[in-house]
Motif scaffolding. Structure first.
Motif, mmCIF file in Angstrom:
data_model
loop_
_atom_site.group_PDB
_atom_site.id
_atom_site.type_symbol
_atom_site.label_atom_id
_atom_site.label_comp_id
_atom_site.label_asym_id
_atom_site.label_seq_id
_atom_site.Cartn_x
_atom_site.Cartn_y
_atom_site.Cartn_z
ATOM 1 N N ALA A 89 -16.277 147.758 -43.334
ATOM 2 C CA ALA A 89 -15.644 146.436 -43.593
ATOM 3 C C ALA A 89 -14.693 146.202 -42.454
ATOM 4 C CB ALA A 89 -14.936 146.255 -44.880
ATOM 5 N N ASN A 90 -14.127 147.207 -41.988
ATOM 6 C CA ASN A 90 -13.046 147.420 -41.100
ATOM 7 C C ASN A 90 -13.654 147.317 -39.661
ATOM 8 O OD1 ASN A 90 -11.499 149.661 -38.981
ATOM 9 N ND2 ASN A 90 -10.287 148.171 -40.075
ATOM 10 N N LYS A 91 -14.714 147.871 -39.455
ATOM 11 C CA LYS A 91 -15.409 147.855 -37.966
ATOM 12 C C LYS A 91 -16.026 146.490 -37.743
ATOM 13 C CE LYS A 91 -15.742 152.750 -37.087
ATOM 14 N NZ LYS A 91 -15.004 152.755 -35.733
ATOM 15 N N LEU A 92 -16.478 145.776 -38.591
ATOM 16 C CA LEU A 92 -17.140 144.623 -38.765
ATOM 17 C C LEU A 92 -16.190 143.380 -38.805
ATOM 18 C CD1 LEU A 92 -20.563 145.528 -40.632
ATOM 19 C CD2 LEU A 92 -20.310 145.529 -38.187
ATOM 20 N N GLN A 93 -15.095 143.682 -39.377
ATOM 21 C CA GLN A 93 -14.249 142.825 -39.898
ATOM 22 C C GLN A 93 -14.749 141.798 -40.582
ATOM 23 O OE1 GLN A 93 -10.549 142.527 -39.023
ATOM 24 N NE2 GLN A 93 -11.190 144.509 -39.418
ATOM 25 N N SER A 94 -15.540 142.337 -41.472
ATOM 26 C CA SER A 94 -16.122 141.288 -42.554
ATOM 27 C C SER A 94 -14.890 140.642 -43.565
ATOM 28 C CB SER A 94 -16.974 141.958 -43.445
ATOM 29 O OG SER A 94 -16.515 142.892 -44.108
ATOM 30 N N THR A 95 -15.151 139.701 -44.249
ATOM 31 C CA THR A 95 -14.093 138.909 -44.821
ATOM 32 C C THR A 95 -13.522 140.060 -45.981
ATOM 33 O OG1 THR A 95 -15.108 136.825 -44.199
ATOM 34 C CG2 THR A 95 -13.372 136.555 -45.857
ATOM 35 N N ALA A 96 -14.761 140.913 -46.481
ATOM 36 C CA ALA A 96 -14.596 141.706 -47.607
ATOM 37 C C ALA A 96 -15.473 142.757 -47.583
ATOM 38 C CB ALA A 96 -14.479 140.881 -49.154
ATOM 39 N N GLY A 97 -15.312 143.552 -48.435
ATOM 40 C CA GLY A 97 -16.390 144.591 -48.767
ATOM 41 C C GLY A 97 -16.652 144.859 -50.311
ATOM 42 N N ASP A 161 -24.906 155.920 -40.447
ATOM 43 C CA ASP A 161 -24.738 156.380 -39.171
ATOM 44 C C ASP A 161 -23.349 155.696 -38.459
ATOM 45 O OD1 ASP A 161 -27.400 157.178 -38.954
ATOM 46 O OD2 ASP A 161 -28.267 155.511 -37.978
ATOM 47 N N MET A 162 -22.971 154.836 -39.118
ATOM 48 C CA MET A 162 -21.620 154.377 -38.507
ATOM 49 C C MET A 162 -20.485 155.313 -38.779
ATOM 50 S SD MET A 162 -19.688 150.676 -39.526
ATOM 51 C CE MET A 162 -21.039 149.686 -38.968
ATOM 52 N N TYR A 163 -20.548 155.795 -40.225
ATOM 53 C CA TYR A 163 -19.745 156.653 -40.791
ATOM 54 C C TYR A 163 -19.796 158.036 -39.996
ATOM 55 C CZ TYR A 163 -17.010 159.561 -44.037
ATOM 56 O OH TYR A 163 -16.239 160.677 -44.606
#
Length: 467
Positions: A89-97, A161-163
């Motif tokens: 959520a932080n890396k993609l800057q989505s509105t929410a998770g 993978d991102m983590y």
């Protein structure tokens, strides 16, 4: 009549096929969609599920709702941990998770946690806003994922993978892997079962396979649930330290080389000690009300500010995004540290300790001895009393009325009531009483100088409460 959906200390939890149903998940997903559309003209969520029964089915339900409401979903088809969703959520800057998990609760439960794009739990005010938007009923059609992908409403990703890449960029993994200290790991059949062995392939692993029933055991990393793991370490002289995580891998439990449990109070002290004394990092320490006063003692010794919050990591996360916080944590083993997202992460916390051990050659027992040099030795335990609701309410009413003057031989000297009732008994002893925010139990916590004294306090307190 529609089921009342209420968020507790950490998300909505309910029993699968009772009130945790597809229809109720649709209702809460619709409220989430309505809320994110008020926050952004291009709303999106990061979505994941852990190893619990029906996780993928309920995730499909959320995708159907979001697509019907025009909200983009970033989704990993594989199960993930809660910290993976917060990081994404932080890396993609989505509105929410959104992570579908009941964390440490028994296998019959599932849940729904909300995350924010700062990388941690959604703050209480915004959770309430979502709750207020939940409708009595909601339905939507089943969606074709190929169509959703073509419209840009669904993007399949790999959050593990991102983590993994994020961890490797922040730790000296080679030093940890080549350390003289050997690790045992218990995933408790939870979402850490793939990522930890991937990070540390030489670890001795237990319960790192997919079992949505958790063999009937609540995946909470406390000693009474980890007997097999304790015996594994105790009986293998080659194992130096044990790490355990809960169902969604945001909580931590530790064992020393003798198979003795190291509780969250000690882990908090270890992390403060390592980060401040050895890494020269500073900042405020934020702890939940149920945490040991020993943390305040260490903060005083190190010149660090210590702030106490109500129970629920969402209260700690709110401070972490506003202030300079070194460590924030709870008695339950949910701990966040500076240098990472403002989120509990049991694997990350373990790696901080493992890296320090690897680079200094200091054992876990030696590190705890260093902590005791600062705050003195102590012990802690918790009893969960499964009571009828009427009895539980009677006890809470007695606490509010100051009806208790002593618990057996232990006279009450002072009471704190930030969130629950913490009774100070003198000689650095205390007992705390609080109803759980996620389960139908009354929790009784005790701290004293020895395990024997802790058990004595717990036994005498139980006798008084149940009289």
């Amino acid at each position: 009549m529609a089921d009342k959906i209420k968020f507790g200390t950490d998300g909505w939890r309910a029993i699968i096929a009772d009130t945790y149903t597809v229809s109720n998940v649709r209702r809460i997903a619709k409220a989430t969609a309505d809320w994110v559309k008020t926050k952004s003209d291009t709303p999106s969520i990061v979505l994941g599920y852990d190893c619990r029964f029906g996780g993928y089915l309920f995730a499909e339900t959320v995708i159907d709702v979001m697509a019907a409401e025009g909200v983009k979903v970033y989704f990993d088809k594989h199960f993930v941990s809660t910290p993976m969703i917060s990081l994404a959520a932080n890396k993609l800057q989505s509105t929410a998770g959104v992570i579908l998990t009941a964390s440490h609760n028994p296998p019959s439960y599932n849940g729904y946690k909300l995350k924010s794009n700062f990388g941690g739990p959604t703050i209480p005010e915004e959770i309430q806003a979502v709750e207020d938007l939940i409708e009595v009923s909601y339905d939507c059609p089943k969606q074709d994922w190929n169509v959703l992908e073509s419209k840009g409403l669904l993007e399949l990703m790999n959050f593990e993978d991102m983590y993994y890449d994020h961890v490797v960029a922040h730790f000296d993994m080679e030093a940890i892997r080549q350390s003289k200290f050997t690790l045992a790991y218990d995933a408790m059949y939870g979402a850490g079962q793939d990522i930890l062995p991937r990070l540390l392939p030489n670890a001795a692993t237990l319960h790192c396979d997919y079992n949505p029933g958790f063999k009937g055991q609540a995946p909470e990393p406390i000693h009474k649930n980890l007997g097999e793991f304790s015996e594994l370490i105790k009986n293998d002289a080659n194992l130096s330290i044990g790490l355990a995580n809960d169902g969604d891998a945001d909580r931590i439990g530790l064992y020393n080389s003798k198979g003795e449990f190291i509780d969250a109070h000690h882990i908090l002290l270890l992390l403060i000690h390592i980060l401040y004394k050895y890494k020269q990092m500073t900042g405020k320490v934020v702890i939940a009300f149920s945490v040991s006063p020993k943390i305040k003692k260490m903060c005083a010794a190190y010149g660090l500010e210590c702030q106490v919050t109500p129970i629920g990591f969402k209260h700690i996360a709110k401070i972490m995004i506003e202030d300079d916080v070194l460590v924030g944590g709870e008695e339950s083993g949910g701990i966040a540290v500076k240098g990472h997202i403002p989120e509990r992460d049991g694997i990350w916390d373990g790696l901080v300790i493992l890296e320090h051990m690897a680079k200094t050659g200091t054992s876990l027992e030696e590190l705890i001895a260093e902590v005791y040099d600062v705050v003195g030795p102590f012990s802690y335990n918790r009893n969960d009393l499964h009571l009828k609701e009427s009895k539980k309410q009677e006890i809470i009413a007695n606490c509010k009325a100051n009806a208790y003057k002593a618990f057996g031989d232990f006279e009450i000297q002072e009471v704190e009531t930030i969130d629950g009732f913490k009774y100070h008994l003198g000689n650095d002893r205390n007992v705390m009483i609080r109803p759980s925010g996620t389960e139908p139990v009354l929790r009784v916590y005790a701290e004293a100088e020895t395990p024997e004294m802790v058990e004595r306090i717990l036994a005498q307190t139980k006798t008084v409460l149940l009289a």
